[in-house]
Design a protein around this motif. Structure first.
Motif, short mmCIF file in Angstrom:
data_model
loop_
_atom_site.label_atom_id
_atom_site.label_comp_id
_atom_site.label_asym_id
_atom_site.label_seq_id
_atom_site.Cartn_x
_atom_site.Cartn_y
_atom_site.Cartn_z
N GLU A 376 -47.84 54.62 -35.77
CA GLU A 376 -47.71 56.06 -35.52
C GLU A 376 -48.15 56.95 -36.68
O GLU A 376 -48.49 58.10 -36.46
CB GLU A 376 -46.27 56.41 -35.14
N ASP A 377 -48.10 56.43 -37.90
CA ASP A 377 -48.50 57.30 -39.01
C ASP A 377 -50.00 57.24 -39.30
O ASP A 377 -50.49 57.89 -40.22
CB ASP A 377 -47.69 56.95 -40.28
N GLN A 382 -52.87 60.16 -34.76
CA GLN A 382 -52.44 61.55 -34.80
C GLN A 382 -53.53 62.58 -34.51
O GLN A 382 -53.27 63.61 -33.91
CB GLN A 382 -51.85 61.87 -36.20
N ASP A 400 -38.61 54.04 -26.03
CA ASP A 400 -39.48 53.99 -27.20
C ASP A 400 -40.88 54.52 -26.84
O ASP A 400 -41.50 55.25 -27.63
CB ASP A 400 -39.56 52.53 -27.68
N ARG A 403 -40.77 58.25 -26.77
CA ARG A 403 -40.67 58.76 -28.15
C ARG A 403 -42.04 58.71 -28.84
O ARG A 403 -42.46 59.68 -29.47
CB ARG A 403 -39.64 57.93 -28.94
N ILE A 404 -42.75 57.60 -28.66
CA ILE A 404 -44.07 57.45 -29.28
C ILE A 404 -45.03 58.50 -28.71
O ILE A 404 -45.76 59.16 -29.44
CB ILE A 404 -44.63 56.02 -29.05
N ASN A 406 -44.38 61.39 -27.51
CA ASN A 406 -44.05 62.73 -28.00
C ASN A 406 -44.29 62.91 -29.50
O ASN A 406 -44.24 64.03 -30.00
CB ASN A 406 -42.59 63.06 -27.69
N ASN A 407 -44.57 61.83 -30.19
CA ASN A 407 -44.85 61.93 -31.62
C ASN A 407 -46.29 62.42 -31.84
O ASN A 407 -47.17 61.66 -32.26
CB ASN A 407 -44.61 60.57 -32.29
N SER A 408 -46.51 63.66 -31.53
CA SER A 408 -47.85 64.24 -31.65
C SER A 408 -47.72 65.73 -31.82
O SER A 408 -46.80 66.34 -31.28
CB SER A 408 -48.65 63.95 -30.37
N ARG A 409 -48.67 66.32 -32.54
CA ARG A 409 -48.57 67.78 -32.66
C ARG A 409 -49.21 68.47 -31.45
O ARG A 409 -49.14 69.68 -31.31
CB ARG A 409 -49.16 68.25 -33.97
#
Ligand code: UN1
Length: 496
Positions: A376-377, A382, A400, A403-404, A406-409
């Protein structure tokens, strides 16, 4: 070689600069599509003047009549669908089948606008006082700046310009420098359909010159832009300072989730289409694939096998499945992201390089590219790449995976493949995006539904559907007091 001109006040006129540039075919850069003006602020000034003058008349034309002109435009587009699609494929590379779809989206938008001419609904509501009527009408805003990208050269200008016109606005249109010929065709059709002189003005040129001049022009009351978040932020800033209405459709980093219970054949077709359709150059393209761990290995194996078979080439050939990237700088950008992906430790399992077989040597082709074991990093997880690059990541379970995702701008489109109705419903609730597909890929929005995203994807507007008519109209609240006496709201009561 055809030399094109700007279209101002109903006439094709050369730019005051006299400067031009060549528009080339990305599948074969020896092929010049046309020569186009490189305009400047003076051209914009003329276009705004014409649009302002035309506004006085156009705003008074009844909306159903404005709609009839757009219906005519839709009919002309339908008649010329094949010609437009071929031009589009030559000009920006997407395969013919998709180019036809792009034109179709414009046609659908024209007919939808025609219908909306007889609605443009607002609402009525009772007054708190007797013998007093209250309702809301829609009014046009004025001259709009329409700044569009190259990836949907007919659909996106259509879905901005048609509703703008239907509402009674006039426009100054600046298309992307990579797709000026499609823009010229569209404007030609609008003029032929009966759009009066000055209502649609077309100015070719660069964002830094023409775009900036539109943005900063005090007589332009609204700006509608689709493109990168970087440019969108700049546009939002200027519009904010000048208090202009502004609608922004920006980046995406769309993900498809595949749960272990899903129909995997379907999910596979979906991700191939979502990731590599339009060579990944859609705001809605699938650029992240999130797989539940139980199916991770087997799904990847099948995905690679299929991606390797994608037929790359000139989109005019009916059997081509993926065309070129739009230009050399975009190809370099994609390639840089691939290098970063490798450096940061993602595993490259497919593609990752220029495609230069045979005739393709002369174009900006790139292989369908897949990274697995993405974290994810990582930058490729990203940032928006806008090319045929898919990042695959493993999720422990359903929660999970959400969550992954939604881990976006960004938050434009999203997709989940599952046969579990409870998980599908929960995903619809929890996913942070403007669009969620269930058992369908992230691409394929229809013109009569709202289109847009959350977070850095935009500024809260929705194009498409009737919501786009909110963007291009201003509400006026009307009170009619027929009591014959002075009635004071909040002070008088209805009791006598
Ligand atoms: C875009 O990528 O900018 O849903 C627009 C789709 C198309 C529109 C995409 N109908 O992919």
């Amino acid at each position: 070689m055809k030399e094109y001109k700007n279209f101002i006040d109903g006439k094709w006129v050369p730019s005051v600069t006299g400067k031009t540039y060549e528009d080339r075919n990305p599948a074969n850069y020896d092929e010049v599509i046309g020569i186009f003006p490189q305009s400047n602020y003076e051209d914009v000034e003329r276009a705004v003047k014409a649009a302002k003058k035309a506004y006085e008349y156009w705003r008074s034309v009844p909306a159903p009549k404005r709609g009839e002109i757009l219906r005519k435009a839709g009919e002309l587009m339908l008649q010329r669908k094949e010609e437009l699609a071929r031009l589009m494929t030559q000009e920006m590379g997407k395969i013919l089948k998709e180019a036809r779809g792009d034109v179709q989206e414009g046609i659908d938008t024209a007919f939808y606008a025609f219908g909306e001419g007889r609605r443009l609904f607002s609402y009525t509501t009772p007054s708190e006082l007797p013998n007093k009527m209250a309702f809301v009408i829609r009014q046009p805003i004025g001259v709009w700046g329409i700044i569009t990208p190259w990836n949907f050269p007919i659909a996106i200008p259509s879905w901005k310009i048609f509703p703008a016109l239907l509402c009674g606005n006039t426009v100054v249109f600046k298309p992307a420098t990579d797709t000026p010929a499609c823009a010229a065709k569209l404007v030609e059709i609008l003029a032929e359909a009966g759009v009066p002189d000055g209502v649609v003005n077309l100015v070719f040129g660069k964002g830094g010159e023409v775009g900036e001049a539109i943005l900063n022009h005090p007589e332009i009351r609204g700006v509608s832009f689709t493109g990168s978040s970087e440019v969108g932020k700049r546009i939002g800033e200027v519009c904010g300072k000048m208090l202009k209405k502004c609608s922004l459709e920006l980046g995406g980093k769309n993900a498809q989730i595949v749960l272990k219970d899903a129909n995997l054949d379907l999910a596979l077709e979906g991700v191939l289409w979502g990731a590599f359709g339009t060579t990944g150059q859609r705001c809605t393209a699938t650029s992240r694939l999130i797989l539940e761990e139980e199916i991770y290995e087997q799904f990847i194996e099948r995905l690679i096998e299929r991606a390797k078979k994608i037929k790359i080439g000139n989109g005019l050939k009916e059997d081509t499945e993926m065309g070129p990237l739009i230009n050399e700088s975009q190809r370099k950008r994609v390639d840089e992201y691939v290098k970063i992906g490798i450096k940061e430790g993602a595993k490259l399992v497919c593609g990752g390089k220029y495609y230069e077989e045979g005739e393709c040597k002369k174009g900006f082709f790139y292989e369908p590219t897949i990274f697995v074991d993405v974290k994810e990093d990582m930058t490729i997880f990203q940032e928006e790449i806008f090319g045929p690059v898919l990042s695959v990541i493993k999720a422990k379970n359903f929660e999970d995976a959400i969550r992954i995702l939604n881990n976006s701008r960004y938050g434009l489109s999203s997709s989940i493949y599952t046969n579990d109705i409870r998980k599908a419903a929960k995903a619809i609730e929890m996913i942070e995006a403007g669009i969620t597909y269930v058992n369908a890929p992230t691409i394929g929005a229809e013109c009569h539904l709202p289109f847009g995203g959350v977070k850095e994807t935009g500024n809260g507007h929705r194009e498409g559907g009737w919501t786009v008519y909110d963007i291009f109209s201003e509400l006026k609240t009307v009170y009619i007091d027929y009591s014959g006496i002075l009635q004071k709201a909040q002070i008088d009561t209805w009791e006598k």
